[in-house]
Design an enzyme around this catalytic site. Sequence first.
Site, PDB file in Angstrom:
ATOM      1  N   CYS A 106       0.122  -9.090  52.465  1.00  0.00           N
ATOM      2  CA  CYS A 106      -0.746 -10.091  51.836  1.00  0.00           C
ATOM      3  C   CYS A 106      -1.532 -10.767  52.936  1.00  0.00           C
ATOM      4  CB  CYS A 106       0.075 -11.115  51.054  1.00  0.00           C
ATOM      5  SG  CYS A 106      -0.947 -12.088  49.927  1.00  0.00           S
ATOM      6  N   CYS A 116      -5.292 -15.088  49.012  1.00  0.00           N
ATOM      7  CA  CYS A 116      -4.751 -13.758  49.283  1.00  0.00           C
ATOM      8  C   CYS A 116      -5.846 -12.719  49.464  1.00  0.00           C
ATOM      9  CB  CYS A 116      -3.802 -13.345  48.157  1.00  0.00           C
ATOM     10  SG  CYS A 116      -2.493 -14.562  47.856  1.00  0.00           S
ATOM     11  N   LYS A 185       3.017 -10.212  39.023  1.00  0.00           N
ATOM     12  CA  LYS A 185       3.356 -11.458  39.703  1.00  0.00           C
ATOM     13  C   LYS A 185       2.623 -12.585  39.001  1.00  0.00           C
ATOM     14  CE  LYS A 185       2.784 -13.651  44.195  1.00  0.00           C
ATOM     15  NZ  LYS A 185       2.510 -13.404  45.610  1.00  0.00           N
ATOM     16  N   ARG A 195       5.262 -21.850  50.099  1.00  0.00           N
ATOM     17  CA  ARG A 195       3.973 -22.103  50.754  1.00  0.00           C
ATOM     18  C   ARG A 195       4.139 -23.049  51.932  1.00  0.00           C
ATOM     19  NH1 ARG A 195       0.394 -21.887  45.159  1.00  0.00           N
ATOM     20  NH2 ARG A 195       0.955 -19.710  44.746  1.00  0.00           N
ATOM     21  N   ARG A 207      -4.253 -19.855  42.513  1.00  0.00           N
ATOM     22  CA  ARG A 207      -4.238 -18.385  42.522  1.00  0.00           C
ATOM     23  C   ARG A 207      -4.371 -17.790  41.119  1.00  0.00           C
ATOM     24  NH1 ARG A 207      -2.856 -18.280  47.817  1.00  0.00           N
ATOM     25  NH2 ARG A 207      -0.743 -18.772  48.521  1.00  0.00           N
ATOM     26  N   GLU A 223      -0.193  -4.224  33.854  1.00  0.00           N
ATOM     27  CA  GLU A 223      -0.288  -4.296  35.327  1.00  0.00           C
ATOM     28  C   GLU A 223       0.687  -3.303  35.971  1.00  0.00           C
ATOM     29  OE1 GLU A 223      -2.195  -5.873  37.387  1.00  0.00           O
ATOM     30  OE2 GLU A 223      -3.133  -7.511  36.306  1.00  0.00           O
ATOM     31  N   LYS A 238       8.428 -10.980  39.548  1.00  0.00           N
ATOM     32  CA  LYS A 238       8.449 -12.262  40.244  1.00  0.00           C
ATOM     33  C   LYS A 238       7.700 -13.324  39.480  1.00  0.00           C
ATOM     34  CE  LYS A 238       6.622 -13.851  44.570  1.00  0.00           C
ATOM     35  NZ  LYS A 238       5.853 -13.523  45.702  1.00  0.00           N
ATOM     36  N   SER A 264      11.239 -19.011  45.945  1.00  0.00           N
ATOM     37  CA  SER A 264      11.586 -20.234  46.671  1.00  0.00           C
ATOM     38  C   SER A 264      11.961 -21.389  45.744  1.00  0.00           C
ATOM     39  CB  SER A 264      10.423 -20.625  47.576  1.00  0.00           C
ATOM     40  OG  SER A 264       9.222 -20.758  46.830  1.00  0.00           O
ATOM     41  N   TYR A 303      16.926 -15.793  48.802  1.00  0.00           N
ATOM     42  CA  TYR A 303      17.248 -16.590  49.995  1.00  0.00           C
ATOM     43  C   TYR A 303      18.747 -16.867  50.072  1.00  0.00           C
ATOM     44  CZ  TYR A 303      12.222 -17.055  49.761  1.00  0.00           C
ATOM     45  OH  TYR A 303      10.886 -16.754  49.689  1.00  0.00           O
TER      46      TYR A 303
HETATM   47  C1  PBG Z   1       2.250 -14.078  49.189  1.00  0.00           C
HETATM   48  C2  PBG Z   1       3.561 -14.354  48.591  1.00  0.00           C
HETATM   49  C3  PBG Z   1       4.012 -15.515  47.934  1.00  0.00           C
HETATM   50  C4  PBG Z   1       5.358 -15.319  47.654  1.00  0.00           C
HETATM   51  C5  PBG Z   1       5.684 -14.046  48.110  1.00  0.00           C
HETATM   52  N1  PBG Z   1       4.553 -13.467  48.655  1.00  0.00           N
HETATM   53  C6  PBG Z   1       3.328 -16.786  47.670  1.00  0.00           C
HETATM   54  C7  PBG Z   1       2.263 -16.912  46.678  1.00  0.00           C
HETATM   55  O1  PBG Z   1       1.848 -15.956  46.023  1.00  0.00           O
HETATM   56  O2  PBG Z   1       1.786 -18.029  46.571  1.00  0.00           O
HETATM   57  C8  PBG Z   1       6.280 -16.314  46.998  1.00  0.00           C
HETATM   58  C9  PBG Z   1       7.717 -16.158  47.330  1.00  0.00           C
HETATM   59  C10 PBG Z   1       8.551 -17.358  47.054  1.00  0.00           C
HETATM   60  O3  PBG Z   1       8.130 -18.343  46.420  1.00  0.00           O
HETATM   61  O4  PBG Z   1       9.717 -17.326  47.493  1.00  0.00           O
HETATM   62  N2  PBG Z   1       1.178 -13.972  48.336  1.00  0.00           N
END
Ligand code: PBG
Length: 313
Positions: A106, A116, A185, A195, A207, A223, A238, A264, A303
């Site tokens: 990315c 991105c 996603k 972030r 986004r 998708e 995700k 996260s 994590y």
């Molecule tokens: C990059 C990316 C993101 C995450 C994984 N790859 C952030 C986003 O799309 O804003 C999020 C992973 C997480 O929240 O643990 N584009």
Amino acid sequence: MRALVRETTLEPGDLIYPLFLCPGESVRREVSSMPGVFNLSIDEAVCEAEEAAALGIGGLLLFGLPETKDEVGTGAWDQNGIVQQGLRAIKLSSAAKKLVLIADVCLCEYTSHGHCGIVAETSEGWTVKNDPTLDLLAKTGASLALAGADIVAPSDMMDGRVAAIRAALDKAGCEDTPILSYASKFASAFYGPFREAADSAPQFGDRKTYQMDGANIREAMREIDLDLGEGADMILMKPAMPYLDVIRAARERVDVPIGAYQVSGEYSMLQAAFARGWLDRDRAILESLLGIRRAGADFAVTYFAKDAAKLLA
Ligand code: PBG
């Protein structure tokens, strides 16, 4: 007897542990919104990799915080970029034989604006340019594979990037490197703490023009079909917990391996509850991961990988 009749299994080898690589030496900087998660210099990341391997964890997912950022995210495909250096170092360590190394593809960690893809001004404001971004993602994927990534995982959500990355991998002689596509996603509030961890918050806008609307499950399936048609070998769903029904729908639709990312925000809200004594930590960690497996995911990016692996030992 419970073990004999248990329908879903959870093992350390089902887990992928994300690492955030940063420049420097002996750096171990905790992310304030993600207790227990660190920005790691490469020497520290190698130690983490060795620990993860010893715990039987399946693999690592690598993200990078570059020294400098620019408009187009040059650091993403730099052969001496932070993740490329990290991949080479981990490949030399004893951990390498036991771990699958997955590199996130990315640009958002590498662009000054935090989007991105390439950003352009229009009469109505800004927009992310899908097609000109594909070339940069393709270069990034090839560069990460050449540096040692066993799998490349595009997370940008531009249309057409799987085909572009596949072509670039093949051209670079990496025809055996699989693509794990973040095929569906969703634009999610649950990426908030990431972030901070990856220093990748968009400096303006959001986004939603390239990530999916959380209301749409049929679109998610479309998708996935598109990415598989372009040559994705596996898909990553995700976020996980708010979208377990989407994981289940994908499982019933396609036969490729499916991973799910406990992102996260899912991690941080559980940690916040543990810190207050509101949830039983050990049970909640394993239950949250078992739910992801039961929904149909073959593996989970989390994590909690080290904590869970210790609990499962
Ligand atoms: C990059 C990316 C993101 C995450 C994984 N790859 C952030 C986003 O799309 O804003 C999020 C992973 C997480 O929240 O643990 N584009």
